[in-house]
Write a protein that holds these residues in place. Structure first.
Motif, PDB file in Angstrom:
ATOM      1  N   SER A 105      -0.821  42.835  45.362  1.00 29.78           N
ATOM      2  CA  SER A 105      -1.236  41.615  44.292  1.00 29.78           C
ATOM      3  C   SER A 105      -0.210  40.946  43.780  1.00 29.78           C
ATOM      4  CB  SER A 105      -2.664  42.070  43.698  1.00 29.78           C
ATOM      5  OG  SER A 105      -2.248  42.758  42.540  1.00 29.78           O
ATOM      6  N   ALA A 106      -0.176  39.969  42.996  1.00 31.22           N
ATOM      7  CA  ALA A 106       0.627  39.556  42.136  1.00 31.22           C
ATOM      8  C   ALA A 106      -0.020  39.465  40.937  1.00 31.22           C
ATOM      9  CB  ALA A 106       1.078  38.132  42.504  1.00 31.22           C
ATOM     10  N   TYR A 107       0.500  40.395  39.896  1.00 36.80           N
ATOM     11  CA  TYR A 107      -0.352  40.278  38.558  1.00 36.80           C
ATOM     12  C   TYR A 107       0.254  39.262  37.750  1.00 36.80           C
ATOM     13  CZ  TYR A 107      -0.017  42.148  33.867  1.00 36.80           C
ATOM     14  OH  TYR A 107       0.085  42.208  32.265  1.00 36.80           O
ATOM     15  N   PHE A 108      -0.398  38.663  36.950  1.00 38.26           N
ATOM     16  CA  PHE A 108      -0.003  37.752  36.188  1.00 38.26           C
ATOM     17  C   PHE A 108      -0.567  37.704  34.700  1.00 38.26           C
ATOM     18  CE2 PHE A 108       0.093  35.441  40.218  1.00 38.26           C
ATOM     19  CZ  PHE A 108       1.447  34.923  39.973  1.00 38.26           C
ATOM     20  N   PRO A 109       0.376  38.114  33.507  1.00 38.87           N
ATOM     21  CA  PRO A 109      -0.246  38.667  32.375  1.00 38.87           C
ATOM     22  C   PRO A 109      -0.224  37.154  31.478  1.00 38.87           C
ATOM     23  CG  PRO A 109       2.155  38.519  32.495  1.00 38.87           C
ATOM     24  CD  PRO A 109       1.843  38.019  33.646  1.00 38.87           C
ATOM     25  N   SER A 110      -0.669  37.726  30.159  1.00 33.78           N
ATOM     26  CA  SER A 110      -1.129  36.497  29.349  1.00 33.78           C
ATOM     27  C   SER A 110       0.065  35.497  28.949  1.00 33.78           C
ATOM     28  CB  SER A 110      -1.399  37.005  27.852  1.00 33.78           C
ATOM     29  OG  SER A 110      -1.424  36.249  26.924  1.00 33.78           O
ATOM     30  N   HIS A 111      -0.172  34.330  28.621  1.00 33.19           N
ATOM     31  CA  HIS A 111       0.894  33.307  28.512  1.00 33.19           C
ATOM     32  C   HIS A 111       1.588  33.729  27.181  1.00 33.19           C
ATOM     33  CE1 HIS A 111      -2.275  32.202  25.454  1.00 33.19           C
ATOM     34  NE2 HIS A 111      -1.315  31.398  24.885  1.00 33.19           N
ATOM     35  N   ALA A 112       2.766  33.098  27.133  1.00 37.83           N
ATOM     36  CA  ALA A 112       3.597  33.682  26.163  1.00 37.83           C
ATOM     37  C   ALA A 112       4.273  32.571  25.384  1.00 37.83           C
ATOM     38  CB  ALA A 112       4.831  34.380  26.517  1.00 37.83           C
ATOM     39  N   GLN A 113       4.318  32.776  23.856  1.00 46.74           N
ATOM     40  CA  GLN A 113       5.068  31.659  23.100  1.00 46.74           C
ATOM     41  C   GLN A 113       6.615  31.538  23.565  1.00 46.74           C
ATOM     42  OE1 GLN A 113       3.237  30.023  20.808  1.00 46.74           O
ATOM     43  NE2 GLN A 113       4.688  28.820  19.751  1.00 46.74           N
ATOM     44  N   SER A 114       6.970  30.309  23.987  1.00 46.91           N
ATOM     45  CA  SER A 114       8.308  30.012  24.794  1.00 46.91           C
ATOM     46  C   SER A 114       9.090  29.267  23.997  1.00 46.91           C
ATOM     47  CB  SER A 114       7.689  29.317  25.845  1.00 46.91           C
ATOM     48  OG  SER A 114       7.270  28.311  25.764  1.00 46.91           O
ATOM     49  N   ASP A 115       8.913  29.569  22.541  1.00 45.91           N
ATOM     50  CA  ASP A 115      10.231  28.818  21.704  1.00 45.91           C
ATOM     51  C   ASP A 115      11.601  29.811  21.412  1.00 45.91           C
ATOM     52  OD1 ASP A 115       8.818  26.158  21.623  1.00 45.91           O
ATOM     53  OD2 ASP A 115       7.539  27.686  20.744  1.00 45.91           O
ATOM     54  N   PHE A 116      11.533  30.775  22.258  1.00 45.55           N
ATOM     55  CA  PHE A 116      12.426  31.869  21.898  1.00 45.55           C
ATOM     56  C   PHE A 116      12.556  32.960  22.905  1.00 45.55           C
ATOM     57  CE2 PHE A 116      13.461  36.283  20.304  1.00 45.55           C
ATOM     58  CZ  PHE A 116      14.666  35.979  19.993  1.00 45.55           C
ATOM     59  N   LEU A 117      13.830  33.326  23.280  1.00 40.79           N
ATOM     60  CA  LEU A 117      13.821  34.736  24.151  1.00 40.79           C
ATOM     61  C   LEU A 117      15.293  34.936  24.142  1.00 40.79           C
ATOM     62  CD1 LEU A 117      12.311  36.491  25.956  1.00 40.79           C
ATOM     63  CD2 LEU A 117      13.178  34.869  28.017  1.00 40.79           C
ATOM     64  N   MET A 118      15.578  36.193  24.181  1.00 40.62           N
ATOM     65  CA  MET A 118      16.860  36.827  24.393  1.00 40.62           C
ATOM     66  C   MET A 118      17.115  37.465  25.663  1.00 40.62           C
ATOM     67  SD  MET A 118      19.604  38.725  22.066  1.00 40.62           S
ATOM     68  CE  MET A 118      19.613  40.355  22.664  1.00 40.62           C
ATOM     69  N   VAL A 119      17.983  37.310  26.228  1.00 40.27           N
ATOM     70  CA  VAL A 119      18.198  38.148  27.568  1.00 40.27           C
ATOM     71  C   VAL A 119      19.576  38.610  27.856  1.00 40.27           C
ATOM     72  CG1 VAL A 119      18.180  38.106  30.056  1.00 40.27           C
ATOM     73  CG2 VAL A 119      16.444  36.645  28.791  1.00 40.27           C
ATOM     74  N   PRO A 120      19.740  39.977  27.970  1.00 41.34           N
ATOM     75  CA  PRO A 120      21.228  40.424  28.149  1.00 41.34           C
ATOM     76  C   PRO A 120      21.791  39.800  29.621  1.00 41.34           C
ATOM     77  CG  PRO A 120      19.616  42.187  27.528  1.00 41.34           C
ATOM     78  CD  PRO A 120      18.882  40.883  27.958  1.00 41.34           C
ATOM     79  N   THR A 121      22.999  39.388  29.591  1.00 45.77           N
ATOM     80  CA  THR A 121      23.804  38.926  30.675  1.00 45.77           C
ATOM     81  C   THR A 121      23.751  39.943  31.742  1.00 45.77           C
ATOM     82  OG1 THR A 121      25.863  39.652  29.612  1.00 45.77           O
ATOM     83  CG2 THR A 121      25.398  37.382  29.096  1.00 45.77           C
ATOM     84  N   LYS A 122      23.640  41.038  31.604  1.00 46.63           N
ATOM     85  CA  LYS A 122      23.647  42.071  32.757  1.00 46.63           C
ATOM     86  C   LYS A 122      22.313  41.726  33.761  1.00 46.63           C
ATOM     87  CE  LYS A 122      21.604  45.805  30.146  1.00 46.63           C
ATOM     88  NZ  LYS A 122      21.901  47.233  29.719  1.00 46.63           N
ATOM     89  N   TYR A 123      21.283  41.052  33.360  1.00 43.40           N
ATOM     90  CA  TYR A 123      20.397  40.750  33.976  1.00 43.40           C
ATOM     91  C   TYR A 123      20.190  39.152  34.471  1.00 43.40           C
ATOM     92  CZ  TYR A 123      18.305  44.795  31.535  1.00 43.40           C
ATOM     93  OH  TYR A 123      18.074  46.028  31.115  1.00 43.40           O
ATOM     94  N   ALA A 124      21.521  38.583  34.459  1.00 42.51           N
ATOM     95  CA  ALA A 124      21.674  37.261  34.686  1.00 42.51           C
ATOM     96  C   ALA A 124      21.111  36.738  36.119  1.00 42.51           C
ATOM     97  CB  ALA A 124      22.976  36.849  34.437  1.00 42.51           C
ATOM     98  N   GLU A 125      21.646  37.503  37.136  1.00 48.79           N
ATOM     99  CA  GLU A 125      21.289  37.027  38.283  1.00 48.79           C
ATOM    100  C   GLU A 125      19.881  37.375  38.917  1.00 48.79           C
ATOM    101  OE1 GLU A 125      24.145  38.993  40.861  1.00 48.79           O
ATOM    102  OE2 GLU A 125      25.721  37.846  40.125  1.00 48.79           O
ATOM    103  N   ASP A 126      19.409  38.460  38.197  1.00 47.15           N
ATOM    104  CA  ASP A 126      17.793  38.873  38.575  1.00 47.15           C
ATOM    105  C   ASP A 126      16.814  37.766  37.823  1.00 47.15           C
ATOM    106  OD1 ASP A 126      17.957  41.613  39.936  1.00 47.15           O
ATOM    107  OD2 ASP A 126      19.378  41.783  38.517  1.00 47.15           O
ATOM    108  N   PHE A 127      17.291  37.562  36.440  1.00 47.97           N
ATOM    109  CA  PHE A 127      16.480  36.553  35.625  1.00 47.97           C
ATOM    110  C   PHE A 127      16.604  35.006  36.521  1.00 47.97           C
ATOM    111  CE2 PHE A 127      16.255  33.221  32.577  1.00 47.97           C
ATOM    112  CZ  PHE A 127      15.371  33.625  31.852  1.00 47.97           C
TER     113      PHE A 127
END
Length: 842
Positions: free
Chosen positions: A730-752
């Motif tokens: 199955s595909a698990y879908f979690p709760s919605h998220a406030q989406s006005d902010f997020l920080m992602v390391p660049t090492k995850y760039a391609e997977d993101f």
């Protein structure tokens, strides 16, 4: 003929076209019979700032600067005497006309590092002058080789000020007697005689060691005056020249006050600026037509209107605050102000600046550089370390280099530079324009490169004196200064430490994280101004900022002209204006991450909407460099305006509270079947499941829309999503998220990017998407996630300062929303208020 050859030789040494033009203007003066003698044109000028460029030694590689290139046939001894080629050849736009300074590292510093341990020496070992010990906390500092002037006398008579006059070997022997006769205040003035300076040279320890590094017959003797004043309790310097006169009050006839009697500077204009070079003259309203610029401003930018900035608002500015402190106040001068020789030759003089009741002080943006001088400037206690003048460059360059070096460190210690209306009139000592032109060569050829270098400079040194030392070493290695300057700087810092000088705290800008601002709209009134204001404020804290919005081509060209890093973000999935921003925040963050995926300096991208205020101390956990080992997401709390059942960015598969998990998540199978998290209910669609489970996903109304649950159902059936399915298929879908902010390391760039792409493919709205995207990275890469507090809310307090202020005691990291909407002064102040300063670096 001799004079013309001399001028031509000077022109060959200058790589600046403007400098050549200026020399040609002098040629024209000679040829047209103006009263300018060849002797005045061709001989070196001697004034209080000697032109060291002419003091050439055989062992000094600078002596080759005026030599002809080896491939020039006129360089052969068998040829005829040198004759200047036709004038028009000087303007040929060809690289053979001269070399451009590159600013690259050309040598290594091999001397030992200084001993910068914080150990002061006993007061008995310090060379105090008892009559001046703790007498004043405000000091004027001047050096001169001329008779006393009224300019010096006026400073000596300022109430509550002391003055140190630093002599040199050419200073008149009867200077003190002439000073008294002129009305100078002997009681508040210390004449630092040659003899007394020589006794300091004999001192053991750091002070004597520093004094011995200072050359005689040099403008740099002024450094001894700075040291003397700091030793004797200075908290403010008035750094001035003997031809800069404090104006007289029209009513009393006394010199005007140069330092406010309060701890606040009124009418300070905050400037919006994109470039790193700032030409402050236009905002100070010069009396002559444009262009006008200060000595040391890069000539390549004098016609670049973007460097002039835009006034945003004016407000009082305290001398000291948590977020900013005034380090230097530079007074402009009326009459014959501090401009370079090119300006004097081509622009009219005298000139004045606005000094009306409405005249403004101008605050230089923290990321920008503007030259200030040693002719009429106030330096406050946290900036006294930055007064050291380099001595291996001409006097016309020394104070400008000092100002640029200082501003690099100012930006990492919350010290600010302010330009003030003219309380000064300069009645300039006699100068030779051609001599000035030659002495200023480094200003014309190196200033632009220097600003570029300083703007990107960083160091691992997190103790203040060591950071300053490293900067000067790096400048030496790139040929801006010579080895003697680095040695003098080391001795200067050691002397300050020995005297117990308190250095300011380091609060470095964030260099390893790029800040991406999300603007959903770009068609509102004054949109470009608001984007410039956002960029201005973010650049106080981030080295790299990017604005993303649905810009049109004209707007992009405008931002590019103003050196604002921006790109066009279009929502191809939604055409209606009301839906702008439903998708492009994801694609914009993806695009920015991919841009820096292989960067050697940027380790993460922080995305936030333009109406979010960030507490960077909380986000960084008070650490430097900014920690980039985790994804950082924000989560609401009930007491902070969030949903009582909120579970943003939490893996609900395994939490003990199965009722909460059942209400805030669901599953979709590749065959289209939808179930609750524990697979006790199976239906044909998410909308059907919402009927079976009251308040599924907290009754978030967007879940039932095609751009949320509908897109997720299609995505679960996409073969490209197969690798993200749970073990049960199955595909698990979690709760919605406030989406006005997020920080992602660049090492995850391609997977993101891969995770975002499949969400965009099926038109999944970002608040339904971000929680799942982070979950995909967690499961695929075991990416750690850190949750920080978000202050937000709906209702009458939304977007108001009282909502945000109520959250400040909760260690909140993200405040949303606070719309700029032209409220520049409020946005500026509130961004500072919530952004608690970082702890001092150890």
């Amino acid at each position: 003929a001799h004079c013309l050859i001399t001028i031509w030789t000077t022109m060959r040494a200058a790589s600046s076209v403007v400098a050549i033009v200026a020399a040609l203007i002098i040629v024209k003066q000679v040829l047209t019979g103006l009263n300018v003698s060849s002797k005045a044109l061709c001989e070196q000028n001697t004034d209080s700032r000697p032109n060291e460029a002419f003091s050439l030694r055989k062992d000094d590689d600078r002596s080759n600067r005026l030599s002809l290139p080896t491939n020039d046939p006129t360089n052969s001894p068998t040829n005829k005497p040198i004759e200047p080629p036709p004038i028009q050849q000087a303007f040929v736009p060809d690289s053979s006309t001269g070399k451009v300074f590159g600013g690259e590292k050309i040598r290594d510093f091999s001397n030992p590092m200084a001993n910068l341990k914080e150990t002061s020496i006993s007061s008995e070992q310090l060379p105090f002058e008892n009559d001046f010990r703790a007498k004043c906390n405000k000091w004027g500092v001047v050096t001169t080789i001329f008779d006393p002037t009224e300019a010096i006398s006026r400073v000596s008579n300022l109430p509550e000020w002391c003055l140190v006059v630093v002599a040199d070997t050419k200073t008149p022997k009867d200077y003190v007697e002439k000073f008294k006769a002129l009305g100078g205040n002997e009681g508040s003035t210390f004449f630092f005689s040659v003899e007394r300076q020589k006794t300091w040279e004999q001192l053991d320890g750091p002070i004597g060691a520093f004094v011995r590094t200072m050359p005689w017959r040099h403008f740099g003797r002024k450094n001894l005056g700075y040291l003397f004043a700091i030793l004797h309790g200075a908290e403010y310097f008035f750094d001035f020249d003997d031809d800069n006169f404090i104006k007289l009050d029209e009513k009393t006839g006394d010199p005007v006050e140069i330092l406010p009697s309060t701890t606040t500077l009124d009418n300070v204009t905050v400037v919006m600026l994109g470039p790193t070079a700032f030409n402050h003259h236009p905002l100070m309203k010069p009396s002559i037509p444009p262009p006008s610029w200060a000595r040391g401003f890069p000539l390549e930018y004098i016609k670049d209107e973007a460097t002039e900035g835009q006034a945003a608002f004016s407000a009082p500015m305290p001398f000291v605050s948590k977020s900013n402190s005034i380090g230097v106040i530079q007074f402009l001068a009326d009459g014959n102000p501090d401009v370079d020789a090119n300006h004097r030759l081509m622009r009219p003089l005298p000139m004045t600046f606005d000094n009306s009741e409405n005249a403004k002080n101008v605050l230089v943006p923290k990321h920008a550089y503007s030259p200030y001088n040693a002719q009429a400037s106030i330096h406050t206690q946290p900036a006294l370390w930055a007064t050291l003048l380099p001595t291996t460059v001409p006097g016309r360059v020394s104070d400008i280099w000092r100002s640029y070096f200082a501003q690099c460190i100012f930006a990492d210690s919350n010290l600010r530079l302010v330009f003030a209306p003219p309380k000064i009139e300069q009645i300039r000592n006699e100068h030779n324009f051609l001599g000035d032109l030659t002495a200023e060569k480094d200003l014309y050829t190196k200033s632009g490169k220097l600003i570029d270098f300083l703007s990107s400079w960083d160091s691992e040194k997190l103790r203040f004196p060591e950071r300053v030392e490293q900067l000067w070493i790096d400048l030496y290695e790139r040929s801006y200064i010579e080895l003697d300057d680095v040695v003098a700087l080391q001795k200067w810092l050691e002397a300050l430490i020995a005297m117990g000088y308190k250095f300011p705290e380091l609060k470095p800008r964030i260099r390893n994280v790029a800040m991406m601002g999300q603007f959903n709209y770009a068609d509102f009134p004054n949109s470009m101004t608001q984007i410039m204001m956002w960029n201005q404020k973010m650049r106080e804290r981030f080295q790299t900022t990017i604005a993303a919005a649905p810009f049109n081509e004209t707007q992009l060209a405008y931002l590019e002209a103003h050196r604002i890093d921006a790109f066009q973000a279009k929502d191809l999935n939604m055409r209606k204006r009301g839906y702008l921003g439903f998708y492009n925040p994801m694609s914009n963050l993806m695009r920015t991450l991919l841009r820096f995926a292989y960067s050697s300096t940027i380790e993460a991208v922080l995305y936030a909407h333009d109406d979010a205020l960030l507490n960077l101390t909380e986000l960084s956990e008070g650490k430097y460099p900014f920690p980039t080992d985790k994804i950082i997401a924000n989560r609401r709390r009930k007491e902070l305006g969030g949903n009582a059942d909120n579970a943003e960015y939490i893996d609900l598969r395994t939490i003990p509270d199965r009722e909460l998990a059942r209400r805030l998540s669901h599953r979709v199978f590749p065959n289209g079947t939808v179930s609750d998290i524990d697979k006790t209910i199976f239906v044909d669609s998410t909308s059907e499941l919402m009927k079976q489970i009251p308040n599924l996903h907290g009754a978030f109304k967007e879940w039932s829309r095609p751009y949320c649950a509908g897109g997720q159902e299609k995505m679960a059936q996409d073969p490209d999503f197969a690798e993200y399915l749970d073990p049960d298929g199955s595909a698990y879908f979690p709760s919605h998220a406030q989406s006005d902010f997020l920080m992602v390391p660049t090492k995850y760039a391609e997977d993101f990017a891969k995770a975002v792409t499949i969400h965009l493919k099926h038109n999944v709205y970002l608040e339904c998407a971000y929680g799942k995207i982070v979950d995909m990275l967690q499961k695929q890469l075991q990416a750690p996630t850190r949750l920080v507090k978000l202050c937000t809310g709906f209702g009458p307090r939304r977007g108001k300062w009282n909502l945000i202020s109520n959250c400040r005691s909760e260690n909140v990291a993200v405040f949303h929303p606070f719309k700029i909407k032209g409220r520049f002064d409020q946005f500026w102040a509130h961004a500072d208020e919530i952004n608690f300063p970082l702890e001092p670096m150890e």
